[in-house]
Design an enzyme around this catalytic site. Structure first.
Site, PDB file in Angstrom:
ATOM      1  N   LYS A 163      -6.231 -58.770 -73.984  1.00 31.74           N
ATOM      2  CA  LYS A 163      -7.238 -58.646 -75.043  1.00 31.74           C
ATOM      3  C   LYS A 163      -7.420 -59.980 -75.760  1.00 31.74           C
ATOM      4  CE  LYS A 163      -8.275 -56.433 -79.453  1.00 31.74           C
ATOM      5  NZ  LYS A 163      -7.886 -55.495 -80.507  1.00 31.74           N
ATOM      6  N   ASP A 199     -14.107 -62.206 -91.014  1.00 30.99           N
ATOM      7  CA  ASP A 199     -14.970 -61.038 -91.080  1.00 30.99           C
ATOM      8  C   ASP A 199     -15.470 -60.831 -89.665  1.00 30.99           C
ATOM      9  OD1 ASP A 199     -16.063 -58.880 -92.443  1.00 30.99           O
ATOM     10  OD2 ASP A 199     -18.009 -59.865 -92.626  1.00 30.99           O
ATOM     11  N   GLY A 242      -3.303 -54.180 -87.899  1.00 30.05           N
ATOM     12  CA  GLY A 242      -3.725 -54.524 -86.545  1.00 30.05           C
ATOM     13  C   GLY A 242      -4.150 -55.985 -86.437  1.00 30.05           C
ATOM     14  N   LYS A 243      -4.958 -56.428 -87.413  1.00 29.39           N
ATOM     15  CA  LYS A 243      -5.387 -57.828 -87.437  1.00 29.39           C
ATOM     16  C   LYS A 243      -4.192 -58.761 -87.603  1.00 29.39           C
ATOM     17  CE  LYS A 243     -10.058 -57.773 -89.433  1.00 29.39           C
ATOM     18  NZ  LYS A 243     -10.860 -58.321 -90.539  1.00 29.39           N
ATOM     19  N   GLU A 298     -14.895 -58.530-103.009  1.00 31.04           N
ATOM     20  CA  GLU A 298     -16.021 -57.731-102.540  1.00 31.04           C
ATOM     21  C   GLU A 298     -16.806 -58.503-101.483  1.00 31.04           C
ATOM     22  OE1 GLU A 298     -19.490 -54.982-104.587  1.00 31.04           O
ATOM     23  OE2 GLU A 298     -18.074 -56.083-105.850  1.00 31.04           O
ATOM     24  N   ARG A 338     -11.883 -61.937 -81.508  1.00 27.84           N
ATOM     25  CA  ARG A 338     -10.889 -62.489 -82.430  1.00 27.84           C
ATOM     26  C   ARG A 338      -9.979 -63.486 -81.717  1.00 27.84           C
ATOM     27  NH1 ARG A 338      -9.600 -58.229 -84.487  1.00 27.84           N
ATOM     28  NH2 ARG A 338     -10.997 -58.380 -86.265  1.00 27.84           N
ATOM     29  N   PHE A 357      -7.429 -51.403 -82.227  1.00 28.50           N
ATOM     30  CA  PHE A 357      -7.765 -50.629 -83.429  1.00 28.50           C
ATOM     31  C   PHE A 357      -9.279 -50.681 -83.625  1.00 28.50           C
ATOM     32  CE2 PHE A 357      -7.080 -54.997 -84.636  1.00 28.50           C
ATOM     33  CZ  PHE A 357      -8.046 -55.272 -85.583  1.00 28.50           C
ATOM     34  N   GLY A 358      -9.757 -49.988 -84.657  1.00 27.32           N
ATOM     35  CA  GLY A 358     -11.183 -50.041 -84.977  1.00 27.32           C
ATOM     36  C   GLY A 358     -12.058 -49.505 -83.852  1.00 27.32           C
TER      37      GLY A 358
END
Length: 203
Positions: free
Chosen positions: A176, A70, A12-13, A41, A182, A153-154
């Site tokens: 969007k 992020d 999606g990103k 991580e 984003r 998404f999300g």
């Protein structure tokens, strides 16, 4: 054409970045295309920390100019949760449908004005030589009463734009991108990428 590594495995990103960066003189490549299976991580305390951790690590591994982000959802009534843990909240295995149920249960009975929330996105760009910069995009809204929409998404189905009366998942992609966190961060990143190209500073 120079390559820009988009360091995400989220389709999606990736699709959103391909749409927003259309026309830029970069070939967008992916971790899969580069054969990179390194998992960085996300130990940072902020979105900026995590974006930089990923951008630096993948730039070093790939030898390419790298974009990493992020992002997440901050809900005021939950003290800013899920925040930096959005993709892993309350556990990495929890489905978004389950996350929505948890959020609705915790916000039960709250009037619309107490359901304030925001999407925040930090994008980091890093070169293998250690140079890096970050940009941020934020959009304010509310948590809807129920999931709505099939786009995105999300957490998109539960994030409501009060002035539009629609959730992010009810917006077509071009709308969007114009208003989303984003989209805002990516447009700022696009300006940085243009300057890097003009100055031949992308390697």
């Amino acid at each position: 054409m120079p390559e820009l590594l988009v360091a995400t495995t989220n389709p999606g990103k990736l699709r959103e970045y391909q749409e927003i960066f259309a026309g830029l003189p970069f070939h967008l490549t992916t971790l899969t295309e580069q054969g990179i299976d390194l998992e960085v991580e996300e130990t940072g305390a902020t979105f900026t920390d995590n974006a930089l951790l990923k951008a630096h690590a993948y730039a070093q591994t790939s030898g390419l100019l790298t974009l990493a982000d992020d992002s997440g959802l901050e809900i005021d009534a939950l003290g800013g949760e899920p925040g930096v843990h959005s993709a892993r909240w309350p556990t990495p295995a929890t489905s978004y449908a389950e996350r929505f149920k948890i959020i609705f249960a915790r916000l039960a009975g709250l009037p619309p004005e107490q359901r304030g929330a925001r999407f925040r996105c930090v994008i980091a760009l890093a070169r293998p030589d250690g140079w890096a910069t970050t940009v941020e995009g934020v959009v304010e809204g509310r948590i809807a009463d129920a999931p709505r929409g099939t786009h995105g998404f999300g957490y998109d189905p539960i994030f409501l734009y009060p002035e539009l009366g629609r959730t992010t998942a009810e917006l077509p992609p071009e709308e969007k991108h114009r208003i989303s966190h984003r989209g805002r961060a990516a447009r700022a990143a696009r300006e940085v990428l243009v300057r890097l190209i003009e100055g031949n500073q992308y390697q």
